[in-house]
Design a protein around this motif. Structure first.
Motif, PDB file in Angstrom:
ATOM      1  N   LYS A  75      37.590  41.049  51.731  1.00 10.60           N
ATOM      2  CA  LYS A  75      38.252  40.556  50.523  1.00 10.60           C
ATOM      3  C   LYS A  75      37.691  39.210  50.072  1.00 10.60           C
ATOM      4  CE  LYS A  75      42.131  38.596  53.051  1.00 10.60           C
ATOM      5  NZ  LYS A  75      43.548  38.321  53.020  1.00 10.60           N
ATOM      6  N   PHE A 100      44.572  47.524  40.467  1.00  9.65           N
ATOM      7  CA  PHE A 100      45.142  47.109  41.759  1.00  9.65           C
ATOM      8  C   PHE A 100      44.595  45.766  42.241  1.00  9.65           C
ATOM      9  CE2 PHE A 100      45.311  47.414  46.485  1.00  9.65           C
ATOM     10  CZ  PHE A 100      46.687  47.420  46.616  1.00  9.65           C
ATOM     11  N   ALA A 101      43.277  45.634  42.201  1.00 16.30           N
ATOM     12  CA  ALA A 101      42.660  44.402  42.706  1.00 16.30           C
ATOM     13  C   ALA A 101      43.115  43.202  41.880  1.00 16.30           C
ATOM     14  CB  ALA A 101      41.146  44.517  42.675  1.00 16.30           C
ATOM     15  N   LYS A 103      45.891  42.937  40.148  1.00 12.89           N
ATOM     16  CA  LYS A 103      47.309  42.702  40.397  1.00 12.89           C
ATOM     17  C   LYS A 103      47.483  41.891  41.682  1.00 12.89           C
ATOM     18  CE  LYS A 103      51.396  45.593  40.916  1.00 12.89           C
ATOM     19  NZ  LYS A 103      51.766  47.012  40.996  1.00 12.89           N
ATOM     20  N   ILE A 104      46.724  42.285  42.704  1.00 14.34           N
ATOM     21  CA  ILE A 104      46.814  41.595  43.992  1.00 14.34           C
ATOM     22  C   ILE A 104      46.361  40.152  43.874  1.00 14.34           C
ATOM     23  CG2 ILE A 104      45.715  41.510  46.251  1.00 14.34           C
ATOM     24  CD1 ILE A 104      46.400  44.083  46.713  1.00 14.34           C
ATOM     25  N   ARG A 152      36.828  44.342  37.865  1.00 17.56           N
ATOM     26  CA  ARG A 152      36.901  43.111  38.648  1.00 17.56           C
ATOM     27  C   ARG A 152      35.796  42.133  38.319  1.00 17.56           C
ATOM     28  NH1 ARG A 152      36.897  44.700  44.630  1.00 17.56           N
ATOM     29  NH2 ARG A 152      36.472  42.485  44.729  1.00 17.56           N
TER      30      ARG A 152
ATOM     31  N   ARG B 228      40.997  47.033  51.100  1.00 18.61           N
ATOM     32  CA  ARG B 228      40.492  45.826  51.755  1.00 18.61           C
ATOM     33  C   ARG B 228      39.487  45.130  50.831  1.00 18.61           C
ATOM     34  NH1 ARG B 228      39.992  48.294  57.290  1.00 18.61           N
ATOM     35  NH2 ARG B 228      42.260  48.310  57.292  1.00 18.61           N
ATOM     36  N   ASP B 230      39.410  45.492  47.678  1.00 17.70           N
ATOM     37  CA  ASP B 230      40.140  45.045  46.496  1.00 17.70           C
ATOM     38  C   ASP B 230      40.873  43.737  46.756  1.00 17.70           C
ATOM     39  OD1 ASP B 230      39.423  46.843  44.610  1.00 17.70           O
ATOM     40  OD2 ASP B 230      41.167  48.146  44.798  1.00 17.70           O
TER      41      ASP B 230
END
Lengths: 382, 327
Positions: A75, A100-101, A103-104, A152, B228, B230
């Motif tokens: 990450k 998703f990425a 949002k995280i 991303r 992971r 992400d």
């Protein structure tokens, strides 16, 4: 976006006898599309997973930009990966998969939504944003996986055989789309495939691996025209290059009872290790038909007509006798291919013939004999 | 012994042969019918034995119980809703209902949490460690509830002060300087009920772990790796990627344990027989019927239990159908 550097990176699985990736030295320029290619078990996927942080690097370093990422968790590497089976989250909609990425990472909802919608527009997924992956076709899933990577805007895209689950026609189409998308975004991309056609058509440069060792890294053109060694010569190109083990006489290779002259420099290089044999290689298109009495006789066993091309498969007798002779491939005129069983006469174009050392497997002919120990061209016949 | 085995063999062989003969006769019967009627009637004829058995052993008793619940303790006269009103007014039955509610709320959730925890942790062990720990945790499944009661009686056992404590809890507690406590009489905050729930948890956690562990292993590794990459932390991956993907198994385990909890009888019966405010609905029913000989009250309790269970069963059937449809 950033350059990527493998510096003697080694990956060894626990319990394995030898490393899956062995001291890989590779520099990938910022914005470059580099393809890792090789047969199963050559370490191409492992190299990619090591870059992603999914495999531990036993030795050496990997850098993304100026940052040493060798021991960073995935990450913290800021890279996006497209998996062979897409690895979409089955319980999330397309929009949630792609966002998703973001949002995280704590990005605001509107901003996430906007980025996802932009990516969906590029990939033609707008009308599917509220669907679950299960309700999509293979090609659409593949595009969602791409979308998840591009929203991303990462330092690099890593793609692990992303087309191998598509049918043949869609694969060709998507191949072009991915290459075009990468050019447009300009993001450094490392792409793994076992398909050498994908490698040749997509990559700015192609890196050929075998048994964990780097065989050659170069532009597709150079790989094709100037393969460093027997392995690359046989691996790149479809149909493959013809490779014949030949005996040497004073000024060339003995082929079909006659001598095929080789340049003096080549002969000298071959003679260096005292060997009296070599491997002679030529592409199917590197020959021309000649009249009887000239060239070498070639017995046609099978003819394949593909419409635009035709290939003749057959045998040519070397000084070793006919016993171990494998079928050779010639590209012939598609409009008037030879008949099965016919004996034709061929001449190998001297410019397109390659000679490889019998002991090291390295190409020694002509101009491009690579300087020994040159960075990206280490060769091993372990 | 030999006679018993012989009896068993005769029962098995006779049962199977009897069933074959029965269906053969039904088939012959259907063949007697003219033309199209044969095909129309045959399926119903074949269903007949099963329907008859269900009616006799399930539907008839259910209806009879419903009727008894409106009758007096000897089932000689109807008393309307008297059984229900007196039960619901009684302090003891309110207590029983409250306990049952506690069991419903706590045990299935606790079994899921513990099972999930063990499954996740065991998944990270080496293959041999995983096998060993899973076997050990699964073992209590093989122990009957009454035997489990015998084991746990020793855990909670109490001896008068001054004597050697043979109970595990009191051994530790007095060892730390405390006075021996009769744990199973400790009804403050229903502590004794919680101790009984621990037993069911001990017996069911292995079951939950096995199913959940299989489900966790079925989650594609790539989705975890993708998460992971992400940027998700391990906790996020577990709750946002793993748990949603094993949702159907979680629900299956939850409902199975829930139904087990609603039927809980043996643990409470063996350990306390419902004393010290530990009563639950099934034990209450048993005591009303066989100790108090009050058919009316017993039937009313069962009907209430049935009413509680119907929504759960409906949900389970729906879930099962949704799963089948999704396949």
């Amino acid at each position: 976006m950033a350059a990527i550097t493998y510096d003697r990176a080694t990956v060894q699985y626990p319990g394995a006898e030898r490393p899956s990736v062995n001291a890989l030295d590779l520099e990938i320029a910022d914005g470059e599309f580099l393809v890792l290619v090789g047969p199963s078990g050559c370490g191409k996927s492992t190299s990619l997973r090591a870059l992603a942080g999914l495999e531990a690097v036993a030795d050496g370093t990997i850098r993304i930009g100026d940052k040493d990422v060798t021991h960073l968790p995935p990450k913290e590497r800021d890279i996006a990966m497209v998996f062979q089976n897409y690895a979409l989250y089955p319980h999330m909609t397309v929009a949630d998969n792609m966002g998703f990425a973001l949002k995280i990472s704590g990005m605001k909802k509107e901003e996430t939504r906007k980025r996802v919608e932009d990516a969906a527009k590029i990939l033609d997924l707008t009308e599917y944003l509220d669907r679950k992956p299960k309700a999509l076709s293979g090609g659409q899933r593949q595009r969602v996986a791409m979308g998840r990577a591009i929203v991303r805007s990462p330092q690099a895209f890593l793609m692990d055989e992303p087309l191998s689950n598509l049918d043949a026609k869609l694969r060709v189409q998507t191949r072009t789309e991915i290459a075009a998308l990468q050019r447009r975004l300009g993001t450094t991309t490392v792409y793994v495939t076992h398909d050498q056609v994908e490698a040749m058509t997509m990559g700015d440069r192609v890196c050929v691996l075998k048994d964990g060792y780097l065989m050659q890294v170069d532009t597709p053109r150079n790989l094709y025209d100037k393969p460093d060694n027997v392995f690359v010569a046989g691996f790149i190109g479809s149909p493959a290059m013809n490779l014949i083990d030949v005996d040497l006489d004073g000024d060339g290779a003995v082929l079909g009872g006659r001598s095929f002259p080789l340049p003096r420099a080549t002969m000298a290089a071959l003679a260096e290790d005292g060997s009296k044999t070599a491997t002679l290689g030529f592409r199917p298109e590197g020959v021309r038909l000649v009249g009887e009495g000239e060239g070498f006789p070639f017995e046609v066993v099978v003819v394949e007509e593909l419409g635009s091309d035709a290939y003749a498969y057959g045998t040519m007798h070397t000084s070793r006798g006919t016993e171990g002779d494998k079928l050779l491939t010639l590209r012939v005129d598609a409009r008037k291919p030879p008949m099965k069983g016919e004996i034709i006469h061929i001449q190998i174009n001297p410019d397109e013939a390659h000679a490889f050392s019998a002991s090291t497997g390295r190409r020694v002919s002509g101009d491009a004999a690579p300087a020994p120990g040159g960075g990206a061209t280490r060769v091993s016949q372990a | 012994m030999t006679i018993k085995i012989l009896n068993a063999i005769i029962a098995v062989v006779g049962g199977v042969l009897g069933a074959i003969v029965l269906y053969w006769l039904l088939n012959k019967l259907a063949e007697l019918l003219p033309g199209r009627w044969e095909d129309r009637v045959k399926p119903y004829l074949f269903l007949l034995p099963a329907v008859a058995a269900i009616s006799l052993y399930l539907i008839y008793p259910a209806i009879q119980t419903l009727i008894y619940s409106f009758a007096n303790k000897n089932s000689t006269a109807f008393v309307g809703f008297d059984n229900y009103t007196s039960l619901l007014k009684s302090q003891n039955f309110q207590n029983t209902l409250f306990n049952t509610l506690l069991w419903i709320i706590i045990v299935p959730a606790a079994v899921i949490v513990v099972g999930l925890l063990i499954a996740t942790l065991a998944d990270r062990l080496g293959p041999r460690g995983e096998k060993l720990s899973k076997t050990l945790i699964f073992l209590p499944m093989a122990i009957g509830a009454v035997s489990a009661g015998a084991i746990w009686k020793f855990v909670y056992a109490v001896r008068p002060p001054g004597q050697n404590q043979i109970g595990l809890f009191n051994g530790i507690f007095t060892g730390l300087g405390g006075d021996p406590v009769n744990w199973l009489q400790l009804s403050t905050l229903r502590f004794n009920s919680l101790l009984l729930m621990v037993m069911l948890l001990w017996m069911q956690a292995g079951f939950a772990m096995v199913l959940l562990s299989a489900a966790i292993k079925g989650v594609p590794t790539e989705t975890l790796e993708a998460a992971r990459l992400d940027g998700a932390a391990e906790g996020t991956i577990f709750f946002r990627i793993v748990v949603p993907q094993i949702r159907t198994t979680l629900i299956t385990v939850f409902i199975t344990v829930l139904i087990g909890v609603l039927k809980t009888f043996d643990i409470v019966y063996v350990m306390t027989n419902g004393r010290s405010k530990t009563n639950v609905i099934a034990v209450d029913f048993f005591n009303q019927l066989f100790t108090n000989r009050n058919n009316g009250n017993a039937a009313a309790i069962v009907v209430m239990l049935l009413i509680i269970m119907i929504p759960v069963l409906v949900f389970q059937v729906r879930q099962f159908r949704a799963e089948e449809a999704a396949r």
